[in-house]
Design a protein around this motif. Sequence first.
Motif: not given
Length: 314
Positions: A195-219
């Motif tokens: 929940l936190a990551v979605v709310v934060d990326d949205a309110r910070m205007g993030v349009t491109q998320v780059v992160r480790g492949a261990d989080l692919l299944s969270s997407t």
Amino acid sequence: MSGPVGRFAPSPSGRLHLGNLACSLLAWLSAKSQGGRVVLRIEDLDAARCPRVYADQLEEDLRWLGLVWDEGGSDGGPNGPYYQSECAPIYLESYHKLEEMGLVYPCFCSRAQLHAASAPHTSDGNVVYPGTCRNLTPAQIAEKSRTKAPAWRVKVPDEEVTFTDLCMGEHRENLLTGCGDFYLRRADGVFAYQLAVVVDDARMGVTQVVRGADLLSSTARQIYLYRLLGLTPPAFAHCPLLLDVDGRRLSKRDGDQSLENLRSRYTAPEIIGKLAYLYGLQPEPAPRTPESLLDGFDWAKVPKQDVCLEPGLF
Ligand code: GLU
């Protein structure tokens, strides 16, 4: 036209290791090579495990490497707060929206019960939640609440989420069979990463998320939350994980590959150059600055499989 807004979103539970750095380098290159900007968000949701000294050290390490951000961290900016430990009231608003949709329910299952169940496991090693507490009656909830504070889950539909990852290509996951109803809030009130990551990326205007492949299944879970909250999901790029020479995942407990150790042995361009080599951005491990890698940066060059540290490279 302005470029993408990327981000660094480290969890300061220890000193950065090479895998975190590789990810930060790729995030920076991906945004900057398209004329974009980078936000630094400190993911210290679990404040007890993330003392501020680690966050400050992490900023110092990123600056030393030349991976400079445009907004956030201790510099602040227009879309703060940038420390998740300060954002609980913001997460609560979105949480309430999901509650109002009738999608949130209390879960009393213990970790031991979940792991004892013969439920299948998700690709990131968690148990697919079998929905044990999904249909408890108000009386059952009241009864169970007398002895245990519940965690809170969001219901997911039997639906497949598909997206095209900038690095890994097309990815699909069924919400119900791939993970099941997932946590939004822990029993102690701390909001969940998803929940936190979605709310934060949205309110910070993030349009491109780059992160480790261990989080692919969270997407898939996160795209589902974006939709429920009426927000536009960013583009995603999941970069391959960095493994040690024996093929094990690096962790913050690995002193050898921590920045503390590396900084005493190499210059910043040496570290960046070696990482650029491992991630397919140059043919040899020659020293490089991040800026010198901007020209010609392309996700097509980055390997899709885990990357192994070569013996003797670091
Ligand atoms: N805070 C997470 C980490 O350090 C990254 C989360 C994300 O990029 O979405 O692994």
